[in-house]
Design a protein around this motif. Structure first.
Motif, PDB file in Angstrom:
ATOM      1  N   SER A  66      27.554  39.567  42.016  1.00 10.82           N
ATOM      2  CA  SER A  66      27.690  39.937  40.837  1.00 10.82           C
ATOM      3  C   SER A  66      29.144  39.533  40.128  1.00 10.82           C
ATOM      4  O   SER A  66      29.325  39.510  39.029  1.00 10.82           O
ATOM      5  N   GLY A  67      30.120  39.048  41.242  1.00 10.05           N
ATOM      6  CA  GLY A  67      31.354  38.832  40.620  1.00 10.05           C
ATOM      7  C   GLY A  67      32.281  40.093  40.710  1.00 10.05           C
ATOM      8  O   GLY A  67      33.559  39.809  40.326  1.00 10.05           O
ATOM      9  N   ASP A  68      31.837  41.162  40.936  1.00  8.50           N
ATOM     10  CA  ASP A  68      32.587  42.438  40.873  1.00  8.50           C
ATOM     11  C   ASP A  68      33.448  42.416  42.061  1.00  8.50           C
ATOM     12  O   ASP A  68      33.094  42.031  43.295  1.00  8.50           O
ATOM     13  N   GLY A  69      34.726  43.096  41.977  1.00  6.82           N
ATOM     14  CA  GLY A  69      35.619  43.208  43.049  1.00  6.82           C
ATOM     15  C   GLY A  69      36.358  44.355  42.934  1.00  6.82           C
ATOM     16  O   GLY A  69      36.597  44.966  41.833  1.00  6.82           O
ATOM     17  N   LEU A  70      36.909  44.746  44.170  1.00  3.95           N
ATOM     18  CA  LEU A  70      37.882  46.064  44.018  1.00  3.95           C
ATOM     19  C   LEU A  70      39.109  45.636  44.929  1.00  3.95           C
ATOM     20  O   LEU A  70      38.830  45.177  46.208  1.00  3.95           O
ATOM     21  N   ILE A 115      44.933  50.572  43.399  1.00  9.86           N
ATOM     22  CA  ILE A 115      43.305  50.498  43.148  1.00  9.86           C
ATOM     23  C   ILE A 115      42.844  49.823  41.780  1.00  9.86           C
ATOM     24  O   ILE A 115      43.299  50.506  40.870  1.00  9.86           O
ATOM     25  N   LYS A 116      42.153  48.799  41.901  1.00  7.97           N
ATOM     26  CA  LYS A 116      41.885  48.419  40.413  1.00  7.97           C
ATOM     27  C   LYS A 116      40.593  47.487  40.730  1.00  7.97           C
ATOM     28  O   LYS A 116      40.353  46.827  41.572  1.00  7.97           O
ATOM     29  N   TYR A 117      39.904  47.299  39.853  1.00 12.29           N
ATOM     30  CA  TYR A 117      38.578  46.582  39.666  1.00 12.29           C
ATOM     31  C   TYR A 117      38.935  45.260  39.429  1.00 12.29           C
ATOM     32  O   TYR A 117      40.145  44.904  38.765  1.00 12.29           O
TER      33      TYR A 117
END
Length: 831
Positions: free
Chosen positions: A198-202, A270-272
């Motif tokens: 997805s390319g999503d990260g935390l 904490i961030k996307y």
């Protein structure tokens, strides 16, 4: 920016909505549901949402990225674990007290524990681009603890994230935590988790406050979760099982520790993150940029075992080989300041713990005894390998120091390694017992059944081409460091030793050198009785000769590369084997028999960067083929192997080698030509036409360079100044001054300044013995200085249609101020 707190009251339901107003596009919110005792936070335009639940205990129940909850039902909790007790924030002795003031949420009275009294306050600051969580804890008494949750992040399972990039430059790869309770721990607190689909990260970046230490343990829980347990302590944690950072099927990496009475705290940001954007490798044309990104973020980083232990094996087996010279090369390709910083501290630790008083560099670090020459393993984990004195640790240490200095430009750090590098080199220089310019190993012949280099169960010894080629590279690189440090006498001495070694190395075997004219290759070693060994086309030996420039004869380079390519293609191998023909049985350990087996013929991509570098000097197109092959193999299996079978092509070996990535580091250093230098960035591309238009950003120290490459023209911009040239060059800038260095040297350069400190756009079309020609794009008044010219000499300076004679100073500098029209040509020729 300003904030308004809107309070809506409906019966017993109270909603606090914080609306941030500023920049015209931000609408972040906090929703406090008093009835359900929850607090919902939405940030980053809804990309990240957090739900805090204090109805039964206190925990973070949901942490959603792009609408998908990443947590298991256990959520995120705090707590402490003793030998027989576990207390967590899920069960409290009091009701928490919640206060919300604008964008700050303060949850106090998080009290738990029976025999042990713990009081916590959680403070969340909601920003436009993420959430900052300050976790404060107070202990009523001191006690011994087994484990700590400060906090513990419980992700749903091991498929939520591919892994996490750790803030020491390493990574945790979820697929390597395959068994229940598999655990990997490091002494740092920041992790960027990512999903490569997805390319999503935390991003969760934790730091201990007020001088405290933070550590993190990643585990596969009995519930199938992927967890990160964080520890914040007054002193650094030690290991529970020897020096292991990874343990299989065991829940604890860290040893029990003492908790001190009083307060302790940590802060977590904490961030996307948009992983694809943050780790974008650019437009690489025919090269698969996504595969490059993933290989570097997994295989390359996996070699980081912990702080101060950056290696080329990996954390699964808790190994690091000092006798590998390519860690700074990996740092160059990764271009991650965290990895670079950790490598510097790793080399510091090796200087302090792994170098003996006589200059001998211990060859390995491991978590426990068992692989060492008896009596050499010490409490630090450094030791001599049981297979023999692997002398390439002398050269590996020095090469890494020199190339790391180029990565950092930190002269003070280099000064701290001057004595140790000289000591390491001198140890090997003293071993030239027959005064022939070639340096001898500790083992003398195959009858001893001992090794002397990385190929550790082949009985190479006495005069070893593998080690001596590396020694030449170490000497040449160290000469440059001595020059920069101002020790010109030492530089002269090491330069003379290097030249003598080069001459001796390249002599025919009949005259005491390593070149076999009969077989058109460099042989591996010569025993003390004069017998020749390793004439079976050993690829690392021949690639080192070419790649480390001790062989610069075009005819020999052609003979070697053509042989290797012909035989690799004939067997349809994706990568070069360690050797093409068999060693003799008496030359190797029984584990290398029969051929092809292990170090006697299998494929070890660890030395791929030298293969690519050697091929670039002969055929760039062929070099590119092996880069593509390696990327394709990564897509198949993640390069999660020690080596590959010569006969089946399948991955083999439980000791997964991070160094297997080096063929891709060569994509950056030898094809794109990215060569950091201590005071500039050098571009020396080896591009083919199919890569024309390659475009990427390269961060280096405090600059980010935008690079655009064609096979016959290179452009580099630092975001202010810009340089275009048709040949290799270096660039640096300081404020309004741009410096252009022709080729890879730093004595001759052009300095450019514009009036009113404006940016400069420079196009260099010629810099050679026949003259210097360049164009400055914009019309303006410029201050120009050419340095490194012949002192006190006359030059013809043409500016557009005007020409004048100018004379260089005694320092070899030619300086002048000139008013230029747009794209005016300047040409300088020595008279």
């Amino acid at each position: 920016m300003f904030a308004r707190l809107i309070v809506l009251t409906v019966a017993n339901l109270s909603i606090h909505l914080t609306v941030f107003c500023g920049h015209g596009h931000v609408n972040e919110k906090i929703v406090h549901n008093k009835a359900h005792r929850t607090i919902a936070i939405t940030v980053q335009n809804g990309d990240m949402k957090m739900l805090i639940d204090y109805s039964k205990g206190c925990s973070i129940k949901r942490l959603s990225i792009k609408g998908k909850n990443t947590l298991s039902p256990s959520g995120v909790v705090t707590g402490i674990k003793g030998s027989n007790i576990v207390y967590t924030s899920e069960k409290l002795s009091d009701s928490p007290l919640v206060q919300i003031n604008n964008n700050v949420i303060n949850i106090s009275r998080i009290n738990y524990g029976e025999d042990i009294s713990i009081q916590e306050t959680w403070i969340f600051e909601v920003e436009e681009e993420g959430i900052t969580w300050e976790l404060r804890r107070s202990y009523a008494d001191s006690f011994d603890a087994e484990e700590m949750y400060f906090p513990k992040w419980n992700f749903a399972d091991l498929s939520v994230w591919k892994g996490g990039i750790i803030d020491n430059g390493g990574m945790v790869w979820c697929k390597y935590l395959k068994n229940i309770n598999d655990s990997y721990g490091v002494h740092t607190g920041g992790t960027t988790y990512w999903n490569d689909s997805s390319g999503d990260g935390l991003s969760i970046q934790g730091i201990g406050l007020a001088g405290t230490q933070i550590a993190s343990q990643y585990s596969h829980s009995p519930q199938g979760e992927f967890t990160c347990t964080q520890f914040v302590t007054n002193t650094s944690l030690t290991q529970r099982h020897h020096l292991n950072r990874f343990v299989s099927k065991k829940p604890n990496v860290f040893a029990p520790f003492k908790v001190e009475k009083g307060e302790i705290s940590a802060r977590f940001t904490i961030k996307y993150i948009d992983y694809f954007k943050l780790y974008d490798r650019g437009d690489l044309k025919t090269i698969n940029a996504a595969a490059v990104r993933e290989l570097l973020n997994t295989t390359a980083r996996y070699g980081v075992v912990d702080n101060n232990i950056v290696g080329g094996n990996g954390w699964l087996t808790n190994w690091k080989c000092i006798h590998e010279p390519f860690f700074a090369q990996i740092a160059t390709a990764l271009a991650d300041s965290n990895y670079t910083k950790n490598l510097s501290s790793t080399l510091d630790q090796e200087r302090d713990m792994a170098i003996l008083p006589d200059g001998r560099v211990l060859s390995r670090w491991h978590n426990e005894p068992g692989d060492e020459i008896p009596g050499t393993y010490n409490a630090t984990g450094y030791y001599e390998a049981m297979w023999g004195y692997t002398v390439d640790s002398q050269t590996g240490y020095v090469i890494n120091v020199c190339e790391q200095f180029d990565n950092t430009g930190d002269v003070k750090w280099l000064e701290g390694h001057k004595k140790s590098c000289e000591s390491a080199l001198n140890w090997l220089i003293r071993r030239d017992e027959n005064n022939n310019g070639i340096f001898e190993m500790v083992n003398r012949n195959i009858a001893e059944k001992k090794a002397s280099d990385w190929i550790d169960i082949v009985w190479a010894g006495y005069e070893n081409a593998f080690v001596n080629a590396q020694m030449y590279a170490a000497l040449q690189k160290w000469v440059e460091c001595e020059r920069i440090l101002g020790d010109h006498d030492a530089a002269k001495r090491y330069r003379q030793i290097a030249l003598r070694l080069k001459n001796a190395f390249n002599r025919p075997v009949e005259e005491g050198g390593f070149w076999s004219e009969e077989k058109k290759q460099y042989i591996y070693w010569r025993d003390d009785d004069g017998s020749i060994h390793g004439d079976n086309l050993v690829t690392p030996v021949n690639f080192m000769a070419i790649g480390f420039d001790i062989c610069d004869d075009p005819r020999r380079i052609k003979n070697i590369v053509e042989q290797i390519e012909k035989r690799t293609s004939a067997e349809n191998l994706f990568h070069w084997p360690l050797c093409f023909d068999s060693f003799r049985e008496e030359e190797v350990h029984r584990n290398n028999w029969p051929f092809p087996k292990y170090e006697n013929g299998d494929i070890f991509p660890t030395w791929g960067y030298l293969g690519v570098r050697s091929y670039v000097k002969y055929d760039k197109q062929l070099a590119l083929k092996y880069v593509s092959n390696l990327l394709h193999q990564y897509e198949q299996d993640g390069l999660s192997s020690q080596r590959y079978s010569r006969t089946t092509g399948k991955g083999l070996g439980t000791d997964i080698l991070s160094g297997i990535c080096t063929g891709i580091t060569a994509l950056y250093t030898d094809i794109y030509g990215i060569r950091p230098r201590w005071n500039r960035l050098v571009i020396t591309p080896g591009l083919t036409k199919e890569l024309d238009g390659t475009k990427f950003s390269y961060p280096m120290r405090n600059n980010r360079y935008d690079i655009l490459l064609y096979h016959n023209q290179y452009n580099v911009s630092d975001g202010f100044h810009s340089v275009t040239s048709n040949s290799s060059f270096g660039i640096s800038s300081s404020g309004d001054e741009l410096r252009f260095f022709p080729g890879d040297q730093d004595t001759a350069f052009l300095s450019v300044k514009r009036q009113d400190s404006k940016n400069a756009s420079l196009n260099i079309s010629q810099w050679d013995d026949d003259g210097i020609t360049f164009i400055l794009k914009d019309a303006d008044q410029y201050y120009l200085a050419l340095n490194g010219l012949q002192p006190s000499s006359d030059f013809s300076v043409s500016i557009g249609k005007t020409k004048q004679k100018m004379r260089s100073g005694e320092n070899g500098a030619l300086t002048f101020k000139v008013l230029l029209k747009k794209n005016m040509i300047i040409r300088i020729v020595k008279l």
